[in-house]
Design an enzyme around this catalytic site. Sequence first.
Site, short mmCIF file in Angstrom:
data_model
loop_
_atom_site.label_atom_id
_atom_site.label_comp_id
_atom_site.label_asym_id
_atom_site.label_seq_id
_atom_site.Cartn_x
_atom_site.Cartn_y
_atom_site.Cartn_z
N CYS A 1 89.57 -10.22 -54.60
CA CYS A 1 88.43 -10.11 -53.67
C CYS A 1 88.03 -8.64 -53.64
O CYS A 1 87.57 -8.12 -54.64
CB CYS A 1 88.77 -10.66 -52.30
SG CYS A 1 90.43 -10.28 -51.71
N SER A 2 88.18 -7.98 -52.51
CA SER A 2 87.81 -6.56 -52.47
C SER A 2 88.65 -5.82 -51.43
O SER A 2 88.13 -5.01 -50.68
CB SER A 2 86.32 -6.41 -52.16
OG SER A 2 86.00 -7.09 -50.96
N CYS A 3 89.95 -6.12 -51.37
CA CYS A 3 90.85 -5.44 -50.43
C CYS A 3 90.76 -3.93 -50.68
O CYS A 3 90.79 -3.48 -51.83
CB CYS A 3 92.28 -5.91 -50.62
SG CYS A 3 92.50 -7.66 -50.26
N CYS B 1 91.37 -4.57 -56.44
CA CYS B 1 91.70 -5.89 -55.88
C CYS B 1 90.97 -6.90 -56.72
O CYS B 1 89.76 -7.06 -56.61
CB CYS B 1 91.27 -6.00 -54.42
SG CYS B 1 91.46 -7.68 -53.78
#
Lengths: 92, 222
Positions: free
Chosen positions: B129-131, B126
Amino acid sequence: MPETAVRVKTWPSHGLHVRTPRYLRGKCGVIERDLGSFPNPEELAYGLPGTPPRRLVRVRFTMAEVWGAAAENPADTLDAEIYEHWLEPVEG
Amino acid sequence: MPHDHADHSHDHEHHHEGMSPSGHPYRKDQDGPLTHWQAMEIAVRELLVEKGIFTPAEISAAIGRMDARSPADGARVVARAWTDPAYKARLMADGSAAAAELGCTVDALKLVVVENTADTHNVVVCTLCSCYPRNLLGLPPDWYKNRAYRSRVVREPRKVLGEFGLDLPDTTRVRVHDSTADMRYIVLPLRPDGTEGWSAEQLAALVTRDSMIGVGVASAPA
């Protein structure tokens, strides 16, 4: 619909909760699959209703298209989810 | 890059912040003032409790459920797909519904399963962000949220995978999946050779977290 050629728009997006990464702006790919419609995250992030829902698709790019001559392996691919209002048709 | 604690080194001769003199990392005491969002979280949580919408016990229980999620959940899904062709077909068609069959609810988000084959290798990132598919894999490893992984794996995936110990031949097509919006991704790794006749429970033990992110492959049978 799948296989349709599309280009990612090059809109600027200062300070917006945009889900279209900069490194894909202006790049061409093909729609890999249709994912259905979702409330627009660019509005949801600001407490707005996000209506009407926006169609979301997965677009497949070649690494050659994304990175040009710097591509590690030109035929490898990169898929990303792009909202329809960020896409324009590719003529020709 | 594959290490969750790259700064954990015993070679340092002097003490520096976040590292004890004996070379063990520790977390600094939080003696500073609350940040804006920390204060907001406390304020909203206390208001929800005051208004009777949640009890503190319900909030603790919800955190407990989130903490209990682990890659073992994703491994059960993968092992079932390896042993049950009808389940695999459902998983590929609608990942969320198939994961829910095994008790892994993917909330409002949609799960897309990408399948490794003899000549295709998938890897998930991702960049924005940090999905991460937390419902199937629990909390993401630190490196997954790190800027280096997020920026490099889209540009030089083969080099990054090589740093994880996975060297792919040029004949293998690498497909990077950037979870930019409402989807979450999990890789269905290749079933290891030499596991014919194994049960789903036996197979699940071979399915590593990294193999489901795509920076590794399933373990070989011992």
